[in-house]
Write an enzyme that holds these catalytic residues in place. Sequence first.
Site, PDB file in Angstrom:
ATOM      1  N   ASP A   1       0.848  -1.199   0.000  1.00  0.00           N
ATOM      2  CA  ASP A   1       0.000   0.000   0.000  1.00  0.00           C
ATOM      3  C   ASP A   1       0.881   1.246   0.000  1.00  0.00           C
ATOM      4  O   ASP A   1       2.070   1.191   0.343  1.00  0.00           O
ATOM      5  CB  ASP A   1      -0.934  -0.001   1.225  1.00  0.00           C
ATOM      6  CG  ASP A   1      -0.207  -0.157   2.553  1.00  0.00           C
ATOM      7  OD1 ASP A   1       0.864  -0.798   2.593  1.00  0.00           O
ATOM      8  OD2 ASP A   1      -0.683   0.366   3.570  1.00  0.00           O
TER       9      ASP A   1
ATOM     10  N   GLU B   1       0.074  -1.545   5.766  1.00  0.00           N
ATOM     11  CA  GLU B   1       1.164  -1.060   6.607  1.00  0.00           C
ATOM     12  C   GLU B   1       1.047   0.424   6.895  1.00  0.00           C
ATOM     13  O   GLU B   1       1.346   0.879   7.999  1.00  0.00           O
ATOM     14  CB  GLU B   1       2.514  -1.368   5.947  1.00  0.00           C
ATOM     15  CG  GLU B   1       3.730  -1.115   6.850  1.00  0.00           C
ATOM     16  CD  GLU B   1       4.267   0.302   6.836  1.00  0.00           C
ATOM     17  OE1 GLU B   1       5.076   0.628   7.704  1.00  0.00           O
ATOM     18  OE2 GLU B   1       3.875   1.115   5.966  1.00  0.00           O
TER      19      GLU B   1
HETATM   20 ZN   LIG Z   1       6.830   2.314   3.940  1.00  0.00          ZN
END
Ligand SMILES: [Zn+2]
Length: 409
Positions: free
Chosen positions: A84, A149
């Site tokens: 992401d 993340e």
């Molecule tokens: Zn990163």
Amino acid sequence: MNEKAFDRERIARLAQAYEPDIVRFLRDLIAIPAESGQEGPVIARIRREMEKVGFDETRVDPLGNILGRIGSGKTIVMMDSHTDTVGVGDPREWAWDPYKGKVEDGYIYGRGACDQRAGMASMVYAGKLIKELDLAGDCTIYMVGSVQEEDCDGLPWLYILKEDGIRPDCVVITEPTRLGIYRGHRGRMEIEVHLRGKSCHASAPERGDNPIYKMSRLAEEVEKLNERLPSDPFLGKGTIAVTQIRSLSPSLCAVPGSCSAHLDRRLTAGETRESAVAEVRALPGAENAEIEILDYDTPSYTGLRYPMQKYYPTWVIAESHPLARAAVATWRALWDGEPVVDKWTFSTNGVASMGLMGVPTIGFGPGEEEVAHSVAERVPIEHLVKAAMFYAAFPRMYADAIAEARRLP
Ligand SMILES: [Zn+2]
């Protein structure tokens, strides 16, 4: 350490030969927007490339992480690139299309170029190098594309290590390190403090008990606490900051009944969830406060919820640890000179792999940390090729290092 584990000239030649493929793959990844929770299409694109270059197996776990495997040996090495990216913010701030992957003067520009599709592009082509040069040895190597993340660092790795049934010997985080070896970073946590009062009509405030005044006094104590927090020579200082205050009031003509503050806490070496909460609890005015560590509970793109407390512990691996030594040895075997051994300023999935789960973790990645999340985001093409070399050479070097560590008395 076995210097003949690989021939650096051959690795360098082959990695250089694949530069156009790495660049093309990275530009394809940049062209697929994927903020946290929307990684499905980019994961599918990564899977196609892993299959094309000859990974032994690819699978997507129920959270949506992709795990590409090479080899089936004794030593299990996992490498991670989150898939992401953050958004683009105001598009007018960009001097070029953030999703086009502009190539200029040896750099690729765009959202995610550095943070961190670059790590993924280099990892996948390292897989190709490992296959073609037969570098796996007695290792099982997983190249992982993790999800969510940017929203909740560590969450995908908590899932992989607790639910996917793999027990790695080490994890390599491929977030940008400017091709240096990074061995930790500060932790963080998100705390909310709630104070109660007594609401009343604001035309007669003396009938109530205004919790905003109490919170303003507590906020000053938080500011003073920040001055007292400890510092670590490697990681730097622990910090605390009030980042939001809000109240629950029936109207703007009423004294509110409660007031909440959000605290951003950065943890240095030796600081824990318990110590950080106890410090807030001990502040004058916090005696009756409710102190809460927030949870992350947003579903992944597959629809799975895997709640995690927003406590992201500090982690550091010693320079003398076999993993850190193997990373330095790999660097020296590939290039002349000495690697920079340092730490990240930002946080990574290492908070889960090492911070929560205790798996030895190290960082090595293409790109410069400073341009992550900025409109100047870019990655040097030279870094992509060199990172692919490192990821290809590292597993065997690491297996040798732990074998040697076991032989020592
Ligand atoms: Zn990163």
